[in-house]
Structures are given as structure tokens and as C-alpha cells.
Motif scaffolding. Structure first.
Motif, PDB file in Angstrom:
ATOM      1  N   PHE A 266      27.540 -65.132 -13.011  1.00  0.00           N
ATOM      2  CA  PHE A 266      28.172 -64.268 -14.009  1.00  0.00           C
ATOM      3  C   PHE A 266      27.223 -64.003 -15.170  1.00  0.00           C
ATOM      4  N   LEU A 267      26.531 -65.022 -15.631  1.00  0.00           N
ATOM      5  CA  LEU A 267      25.586 -64.858 -16.736  1.00  0.00           C
ATOM      6  C   LEU A 267      24.435 -63.934 -16.350  1.00  0.00           C
ATOM      7  N   MET A 268      23.885 -64.109 -15.165  1.00  0.00           N
ATOM      8  CA  MET A 268      22.783 -63.253 -14.719  1.00  0.00           C
ATOM      9  C   MET A 268      23.257 -61.808 -14.526  1.00  0.00           C
ATOM     10  N   LEU A 269      24.445 -61.631 -13.977  1.00  0.00           N
ATOM     11  CA  LEU A 269      24.994 -60.280 -13.840  1.00  0.00           C
ATOM     12  C   LEU A 269      25.154 -59.619 -15.201  1.00  0.00           C
ATOM     13  N   PHE A 270      25.650 -60.368 -16.173  1.00  0.00           N
ATOM     14  CA  PHE A 270      25.841 -59.819 -17.510  1.00  0.00           C
ATOM     15  C   PHE A 270      24.502 -59.419 -18.129  1.00  0.00           C
ATOM     16  N   ILE A 271      23.500 -60.262 -17.995  1.00  0.00           N
ATOM     17  CA  ILE A 271      22.188 -59.969 -18.573  1.00  0.00           C
ATOM     18  C   ILE A 271      21.560 -58.741 -17.915  1.00  0.00           C
ATOM     19  N   PHE A 272      21.573 -58.682 -16.587  1.00  0.00           N
ATOM     20  CA  PHE A 272      20.959 -57.543 -15.899  1.00  0.00           C
ATOM     21  C   PHE A 272      21.738 -56.253 -16.134  1.00  0.00           C
ATOM     22  N   THR A 273      23.055 -56.347 -16.177  1.00  0.00           N
ATOM     23  CA  THR A 273      23.856 -55.160 -16.457  1.00  0.00           C
ATOM     24  C   THR A 273      23.585 -54.644 -17.866  1.00  0.00           C
ATOM     25  N   THR A 274      23.445 -55.563 -18.806  1.00  0.00           N
ATOM     26  CA  THR A 274      23.128 -55.177 -20.183  1.00  0.00           C
ATOM     27  C   THR A 274      21.797 -54.435 -20.245  1.00  0.00           C
ATOM     28  N   MET A 275      20.794 -54.988 -19.597  1.00  0.00           N
ATOM     29  CA  MET A 275      19.479 -54.337 -19.601  1.00  0.00           C
ATOM     30  C   MET A 275      19.547 -52.952 -18.951  1.00  0.00           C
ATOM     31  N   LEU A 276      20.234 -52.849 -17.829  1.00  0.00           N
ATOM     32  CA  LEU A 276      20.290 -51.572 -17.116  1.00  0.00           C
ATOM     33  C   LEU A 276      21.059 -50.514 -17.893  1.00  0.00           C
ATOM     34  N   ILE A 277      22.184 -50.883 -18.474  1.00  0.00           N
ATOM     35  CA  ILE A 277      22.978 -49.882 -19.195  1.00  0.00           C
ATOM     36  C   ILE A 277      22.274 -49.449 -20.475  1.00  0.00           C
ATOM     37  N   PHE A 278      21.660 -50.382 -21.192  1.00  0.00           N
ATOM     38  CA  PHE A 278      20.928 -49.987 -22.396  1.00  0.00           C
ATOM     39  C   PHE A 278      19.725 -49.109 -22.049  1.00  0.00           C
ATOM     40  N   ALA A 279      19.052 -49.408 -20.948  1.00  0.00           N
ATOM     41  CA  ALA A 279      17.936 -48.559 -20.514  1.00  0.00           C
ATOM     42  C   ALA A 279      18.438 -47.177 -20.101  1.00  0.00           C
ATOM     43  N   GLN A 280      19.572 -47.148 -19.422  1.00  0.00           N
ATOM     44  CA  GLN A 280      20.163 -45.875 -19.012  1.00  0.00           C
ATOM     45  C   GLN A 280      20.532 -45.035 -20.228  1.00  0.00           C
ATOM     46  N   ILE A 281      21.143 -45.648 -21.215  1.00  0.00           N
ATOM     47  CA  ILE A 281      21.506 -44.928 -22.439  1.00  0.00           C
ATOM     48  C   ILE A 281      20.261 -44.397 -23.134  1.00  0.00           C
ATOM     49  N   ALA A 282      19.226 -45.222 -23.213  1.00  0.00           N
ATOM     50  CA  ALA A 282      17.993 -44.817 -23.890  1.00  0.00           C
ATOM     51  C   ALA A 282      17.341 -43.630 -23.186  1.00  0.00           C
ATOM     52  N   LEU A 283      17.306 -43.647 -21.859  1.00  0.00           N
ATOM     53  CA  LEU A 283      16.693 -42.541 -21.115  1.00  0.00           C
ATOM     54  C   LEU A 283      17.500 -41.253 -21.243  1.00  0.00           C
ATOM     55  N   TYR A 284      18.823 -41.360 -21.145  1.00  0.00           N
ATOM     56  CA  TYR A 284      19.658 -40.177 -21.328  1.00  0.00           C
ATOM     57  C   TYR A 284      19.530 -39.629 -22.753  1.00  0.00           C
ATOM     58  N   ALA A 285      19.444 -40.519 -23.727  1.00  0.00           N
ATOM     59  CA  ALA A 285      19.297 -40.068 -25.114  1.00  0.00           C
ATOM     60  C   ALA A 285      17.959 -39.361 -25.310  1.00  0.00           C
ATOM     61  N   PHE A 286      16.922 -39.871 -24.686  1.00  0.00           N
ATOM     62  CA  PHE A 286      15.617 -39.216 -24.771  1.00  0.00           C
ATOM     63  C   PHE A 286      15.679 -37.819 -24.151  1.00  0.00           C
ATOM     64  N   ALA A 287      16.329 -37.706 -23.000  1.00  0.00           N
ATOM     65  CA  ALA A 287      16.501 -36.387 -22.374  1.00  0.00           C
ATOM     66  C   ALA A 287      17.384 -35.501 -23.255  1.00  0.00           C
TER      67      ALA A 287
ATOM     68  N   LEU B 115      17.450 -35.397 -26.449  1.00  0.00           N
ATOM     69  CA  LEU B 115      16.629 -34.817 -27.519  1.00  0.00           C
ATOM     70  C   LEU B 115      16.005 -33.501 -27.075  1.00  0.00           C
ATOM     71  N   PHE B 116      15.581 -33.461 -25.826  1.00  0.00           N
ATOM     72  CA  PHE B 116      15.016 -32.226 -25.276  1.00  0.00           C
ATOM     73  C   PHE B 116      16.069 -31.117 -25.273  1.00  0.00           C
ATOM     74  N   PHE B 117      17.274 -31.442 -24.832  1.00  0.00           N
ATOM     75  CA  PHE B 117      18.344 -30.441 -24.808  1.00  0.00           C
ATOM     76  C   PHE B 117      18.717 -29.988 -26.213  1.00  0.00           C
ATOM     77  N   LEU B 118      18.663 -30.893 -27.185  1.00  0.00           N
ATOM     78  CA  LEU B 118      18.935 -30.500 -28.573  1.00  0.00           C
ATOM     79  C   LEU B 118      17.924 -29.461 -29.049  1.00  0.00           C
ATOM     80  N   LYS B 119      16.662 -29.679 -28.705  1.00  0.00           N
ATOM     81  CA  LYS B 119      15.617 -28.732 -29.119  1.00  0.00           C
ATOM     82  C   LYS B 119      15.834 -27.379 -28.451  1.00  0.00           C
ATOM     83  N   VAL B 120      16.152 -27.388 -27.168  1.00  0.00           N
ATOM     84  CA  VAL B 120      16.361 -26.139 -26.432  1.00  0.00           C
ATOM     85  C   VAL B 120      17.583 -25.398 -26.984  1.00  0.00           C
ATOM     86  N   MET B 121      18.620 -26.139 -27.328  1.00  0.00           N
ATOM     87  CA  MET B 121      19.843 -25.527 -27.847  1.00  0.00           C
ATOM     88  C   MET B 121      19.752 -25.207 -29.342  1.00  0.00           C
ATOM     89  N   LYS B 122      18.613 -25.571 -29.945  1.00  0.00           N
ATOM     90  CA  LYS B 122      18.380 -25.340 -31.375  1.00  0.00           C
ATOM     91  C   LYS B 122      19.477 -25.972 -32.230  1.00  0.00           C
TER      92      LYS B 122
END
Length: 169
Positions: free
Chosen positions: A77-98, A100-107
Motif C-alpha cells: 500500500f505504501l509503495m502504491l501510494f508513493i508511485f501513484t503520487t509521483m505519476l499523478i504529479f508528473a502527469q499534472i506537470a506535463l499537462y500544465a506545460f502543454a 501553457l502552449f494552448f494559452l499562448k495559441v489562444m492568446k
């Protein structure tokens, strides 16, 4: 604002996601960890239902697993929680970075921190789909592509409510 209201709005009202960019980061992190806990508990349930030590042919290994089962489950359970945390935070960070690109295109005007907060709520559908995908006869690739497109679509819809960039001369 209650987490249940944030959850419902994340599912039903994508235009409200833009307003949630102004929430305190603590509330957004709490919501993120609730999603992480949901995924972890669901995954742990699948793990415990799927562990069947009777399938092993080696009797010594079976006995050993039966002896350490009390230690195996909390560690899992602890390992699942740690890996899930890393994956979801990385997913959020990558989507947020993308995003930013859409914000620029949409002005539209926005900073990474605003897009990150909006993305946190936009991945709610993706999280639920990933939980249910294990029970559907659909390939992981199709599920991943659909989740990607769905999250980006929700981000673009929410970006329409971001303020327009002023025209510079």
C-alpha cells in the motif's frame, strides 16, 4: 469550498475549472491527494483480490508468503501510494506545460501555477477512466489516447474563461 463540490464541478462543469485557478494551492494539493488516495485504494483492492498464493508450486515459497502477508500488504500500500503520487504529479506537470502552449495559441493570460491548478481538476475524468479501464475490454493504448484528448479538451474549454491578453503596440 468542499472537496465534493470540486469533484462534481470537475466532472460536470469544465468552464468552472478556470475559476479554480484562484484557489489556494493547499486546497488544490488536498484535492490531488484525494485523487491519489482513490487510485491507491482501488489499485490496492485489485492487488489483494489478485494475490493468490495457491498458484505457486513451491510449497516453501507459499509458506513464506503466508508468514509475511501481514508485512506485505502495508508495504505494498505504501509503495502504491508513493508511485501513484509521483505519476499523478508528473502527469499534472506535463499537462500544465502543454496547457501553457494552448494559452499562448489562444492568446489568453495565465501563468504556469494557474494552469497547474486548472489541470489538477481537469484530470478527474482521466483518473476515473483509468480506474474503470481495467474492467473494460479496451486496449491500454486506446484508453491512454482517449484520456489525453479528453484532458486537453477540458483544459481548452476552461482556458476560454481565462482573461484575454492585452494587445501590445
Amino acid at each position: 469550498m468542499k472537496h465534493s463540490q470540486l469533484f462534481i464541478d470537475s466532472l460536470i462543469h469544465p468552464k468552472k475549472l478556470a475559476a479554480y485557478r484562484l484557489l489556494p494551492i493547499g486546497k488544490v494539493i488536498q484535492y490531488t491527494f484525494l485523487l491519489i488516495l482513490l487510485v491507491t485504494v482501488f489499485s490496492f483492492g485489485r492487488f489483494t483480490a489478485g494475490v493468490n498464493v495457491d498458484n505457486f508450486d513451491i510449497s516453501g515459497l507459499t509458506a513464506y508468503i503466508e508468514e509475511i502477508k501481514w508485512l506485505l500488504y502495508p508495504a505494498t500500500f505504501l509503495m502504491l501510494f508513493i508511485f501513484t503520487t509521483m505519476l499523478i504529479f508528473a502527469q499534472i506537470a506535463l499537462y500544465a506545460f502543454a496547457g501553457l502552449f494552448f494559452l499562448k495559441v489562444m492568446k489568453r493570460r495565465g501563468e504556469y501555477r494557474n494552469v497547474w491548478r486548472t489541470t489538477t481538476f481537469a484530470i478527474t475524468w482521466t483518473t476515473l477512466i483509468s480506474l474503470l479501464a481495467a474492467y473494460l475490454p479496451i486496449s491500454e493504448t486506446v484508453t491512454s489516447v482517449f484520456s489525453l484528448l479528453l484532458t486537453l479538451t477540458l483544459l481548452i474549454i476552461s482556458f476560454t474563461k481565462y482573461p484575454i491578453q492585452p494587445i501590445t503596440k
